[in-house]
Design a protein around this motif. Structure first.
Motif, short mmCIF file in Angstrom:
data_model
loop_
_atom_site.label_atom_id
_atom_site.label_comp_id
_atom_site.label_asym_id
_atom_site.label_seq_id
_atom_site.Cartn_x
_atom_site.Cartn_y
_atom_site.Cartn_z
N GLU A 118 0.85 -1.19 0.00
CA GLU A 118 0.00 0.00 0.00
C GLU A 118 0.89 1.24 0.00
O GLU A 118 1.54 1.54 1.00
CB GLU A 118 -0.91 0.01 1.24
CG GLU A 118 -1.92 1.15 1.24
CD GLU A 118 -2.90 1.09 0.08
OE1 GLU A 118 -3.19 2.16 -0.50
OE2 GLU A 118 -3.37 -0.02 -0.25
N PRO A 119 0.93 1.98 -1.11
CA PRO A 119 1.78 3.18 -1.16
C PRO A 119 1.30 4.23 -0.16
O PRO A 119 0.11 4.37 0.10
CB PRO A 119 1.61 3.68 -2.59
CG PRO A 119 1.06 2.52 -3.37
CD PRO A 119 0.24 1.74 -2.39
N THR A 120 2.25 4.98 0.39
CA THR A 120 1.90 6.10 1.26
C THR A 120 1.36 7.26 0.41
O THR A 120 1.47 7.25 -0.82
CB THR A 120 3.14 6.60 2.02
OG1 THR A 120 4.06 7.17 1.07
CG2 THR A 120 3.81 5.47 2.78
N ALA A 121 0.80 8.27 1.07
CA ALA A 121 0.29 9.44 0.35
C ALA A 121 1.40 10.12 -0.44
O ALA A 121 1.21 10.52 -1.60
CB ALA A 121 -0.35 10.42 1.33
N ASP A 122 2.58 10.24 0.16
CA ASP A 122 3.70 10.86 -0.53
C ASP A 122 4.13 10.03 -1.73
O ASP A 122 4.48 10.58 -2.79
CB ASP A 122 4.89 11.04 0.42
CG ASP A 122 4.69 12.19 1.39
OD1 ASP A 122 3.78 13.02 1.16
OD2 ASP A 122 5.46 12.27 2.38
N GLU A 123 4.12 8.72 -1.58
CA GLU A 123 4.50 7.85 -2.70
C GLU A 123 3.49 7.94 -3.83
O GLU A 123 3.87 7.93 -5.01
CB GLU A 123 4.63 6.41 -2.20
CG GLU A 123 5.88 6.18 -1.37
CD GLU A 123 5.92 4.81 -0.73
OE1 GLU A 123 7.04 4.35 -0.40
OE2 GLU A 123 4.85 4.18 -0.55
N LEU A 124 2.21 8.05 -3.50
CA LEU A 124 1.19 8.18 -4.54
C LEU A 124 1.41 9.44 -5.38
O LEU A 124 1.15 9.44 -6.59
CB LEU A 124 -0.21 8.20 -3.92
CG LEU A 124 -0.72 6.88 -3.35
CD1 LEU A 124 -2.02 7.10 -2.60
CD2 LEU A 124 -0.92 5.84 -4.47
N ASN A 125 1.88 10.48 -4.77
CA ASN A 125 2.10 11.76 -5.47
C ASN A 125 3.50 11.90 -6.06
O ASN A 125 3.79 12.88 -6.74
CB ASN A 125 1.84 12.93 -4.51
CG ASN A 125 0.37 13.08 -4.17
OD1 ASN A 125 -0.48 13.09 -5.05
ND2 ASN A 125 0.07 13.19 -2.88
#
Length: 233
Positions: free
Chosen positions: A83-90
């Motif tokens: 599950e990617p983190t919010a920072d990783e998603l962006n």
């Protein structure tokens, strides 16, 4: 042989043609995947990126490219069980501001600008391209983004919007791109002449040229070669 004197405008794909998007993508996704115990080689990462991106861009409704990239990261997570983190998603979209032109791009564009109108047709958002425009260091006569067209290449819509804004006969427009799938086939189907910038051998494998409709009018290894050919007497 291509007669460059007949053309008044050159239209360009941006990422992969002018900007080194493969290194940009790998610079984000390789460490992200390793952080989640997923070790893929460069070709595997790029092939999966292309698969996920194409799937998202073909959706029933338009979504901005920033959201496409966010969902691409999410799909990597789904494929490999994290599950990617919010920072990783962006992270992919946020990194575009740092993606740099190929070494030959800027000088080639400056040379071509002396003879032609220069136009961008890119699968990107307006604000994301604005970052890249600063790196490219030339003023484009028109910039057509996916955000403006509300569709993604290889859609005919993006090219039709560009042709309308350029307001020149089709035989005076030459489209320059690295992707046969996104650009060359569609541009040729509308009657545009095309140049395939085949920068890497891997692109030749990924961009299989089979049918006549996909045959570019000219193939070059880089923009430096294109600029030299266009200036030849």
């Amino acid at each position: 042989m291509t007669d460059f004197n007949q053309y008044k405008a050159l239209t360009f794909d941006c990422y992969g043609t002018l900007i080194d998007w493969e290194n940009g993508i790998l610079g984000v996704l390789k460490p992200l995947l390793l952080a989640h115990n997923t070790n893929l080689d460069d070709a595997q990462i790029l092939e999966l990126f292309a698969e996920f991106e194409a799937e998202l861009e073909k959706g029933d409704y338009y979504i901005k490219y920033r959201e496409v990239l966010k969902r691409v990261v999410q799909k990597f997570g789904e494929r490999f069980g994290f599950e990617p983190t919010a920072d990783e998603l962006n992270s992919l979209a946020d990194s575009i501001q740092h993606w740099l032109p190929f070494p030959d791009t800027i000088e080639a564009l400056k040379t071509l600008k002396q003879k032609f109108k220069l136009v961008i047709i890119s699968n990107v958002d307006d604000d994301l391209f604005a970052f890249s425009a600063k790196h490219l260091q030339v003023e484009f006569d028109q910039i057509i983004t996916a955000e403006q067209a509300k569709s993604y290449k290889p859609s005919l819509n993006n090219f039709r919007l560009a042709i309308e804004r350029i307001d020149l006969p089709l035989d005076q427009i030459l489209h320059v791109a690295a992707s046969v799938y996104h650009d060359i086939v569609t541009a040729k189907s509308l009657g545009l002449s095309t140049v395939w910038v085949n920068r890497r051998a891997v692109q030749k494998r990924l961009n299989t040229i089979g049918s006549a409709i996909s045959q570019p009018n000219l193939e070059v290894p880089d923009l430096k070669t294109l600029a030299a050919l266009s200036s030849a007497k």
